[in-house]
Design a protein around this motif. Sequence first.
Motif, mmCIF file in Angstrom:
data_model
loop_
_atom_site.group_PDB
_atom_site.id
_atom_site.type_symbol
_atom_site.label_atom_id
_atom_site.label_comp_id
_atom_site.label_asym_id
_atom_site.label_seq_id
_atom_site.Cartn_x
_atom_site.Cartn_y
_atom_site.Cartn_z
ATOM 1 N N LEU A 145 0.693 -1.295 -0.130
ATOM 2 C CA LEU A 145 0.342 0.250 -0.285
ATOM 3 C C LEU A 145 0.751 0.826 -0.151
ATOM 4 O O LEU A 145 0.898 2.332 -0.897
ATOM 5 C CB LEU A 145 -1.363 -0.773 1.503
ATOM 6 N N TRP A 194 2.709 2.038 -3.585
ATOM 7 C CA TRP A 194 1.440 2.015 -4.362
ATOM 8 C C TRP A 194 1.222 3.764 -4.809
ATOM 9 O O TRP A 194 1.230 4.185 -5.650
ATOM 10 C CB TRP A 194 0.536 0.802 -4.532
ATOM 11 N N SER A 195 0.728 4.013 -3.280
ATOM 12 C CA SER A 195 0.516 5.062 -2.571
ATOM 13 C C SER A 195 1.111 6.168 -3.688
ATOM 14 O O SER A 195 0.924 7.118 -3.643
ATOM 15 C CB SER A 195 -0.370 4.848 -1.447
#
Length: 383
Positions: free
Chosen positions: A128, A131-132
């Motif tokens: 997370l 990718w964020s």
Amino acid sequence: MNTGREIRWPAAIGRAGLVAFAVLVTVTKGVPGGDGRYFVPVAVSALVCGVVLLVPRLHWPVAPLVVTAVTAWWGALAISLLSVLVLDLAVARRLRAALACCAVAFGVNLVGFSPTRFLVDQAYVSMLVSWSFAIVIGLWFGNRRRLIQALAAERDHLRLEVQLREEAARVTERSRIAAEMHDVLAHRLSLIALHSGVLATRSDSLPAPVAERLGLLRTASTEALTDLREVLGALHEPDITQGDAALAPALKDVQELVEEARIAGQPVDLTTQGQPEQAPTTHRLAVYRIVQEALTNARKHADGAAVAVRVDYRTPATLVEITNPPGTSVATSVTSGYGLIGLRERVSALGGHLTAGPSGAGTWRLAARIPHPAAPAQNGTLA
């Protein structure tokens, strides 16, 4: 001009290094526990992803499909590869595609190869975060790239517009010069026709050959005047008549221009050396226009300032200099600068040089030097 390909982020070298780093990280992770059982398949998968990410023709849609499939199978091992893909998609404003790749890779991985699932060792946290971060950075760089493209296009547009305006100012000034020369030559030819006509009326007291020559001179001057008006008359603006004084400044002296400015309340000090007749007509036209432009600019930008005008018609060059200190107020802030461009075009055409700018203590100076045409001296040398 910068194109989108030239300013695309990441740059070719930087992006290749980023892809190589992601491949290296993936290959390194392919040796869990040190036994190396996943090394070969992970390495091959990482290299395939590196190829599709580096080849421009495979960026869309091959790269998203391949990298998403590899990440869905190898899970946490391929987080860096999918991060590079998400970064590329975000830069290209394909945010929905980036989110879809992340969702598909995560969803398929939950039911896929169990040893590399994102749920193992809480790998989904790093997933997370990676990718964020890639999406945020990609959106930022994409917006920056498009801003640079827009600014580059605007810069080129403004540069072209300035060039067109400067060229229009030059063409206008050339047309004005031609129109003024038409008026001057028409005046001179009219005088020749007039005087030759007066002499022709007294042909009885003149020898026959002289009277015949006077008749030919009058006819030739009249025909030349007609031809000149037909060729150059179209250069006049349609709303200005032949008798307008603005079209014949050579017939007006700079003194008259200064007197008009004084009547309008502008303090002007004029110093003249030599006689206007000592300079060519083209020089007198240029001097008139230079003084006119300088007085106009002084009224606009230094209202109330005393203007000093110095004109020297004597050989070897016609000199004109106009200076003024800062004024008490500014009449207008609108300026184009194309009047000076036209003046430079006029002075350059006469072989001279014009300068304009501050000269110290806030004083503005506009000056020009126009050399007189060289004439042979009586002893055969140049004067």
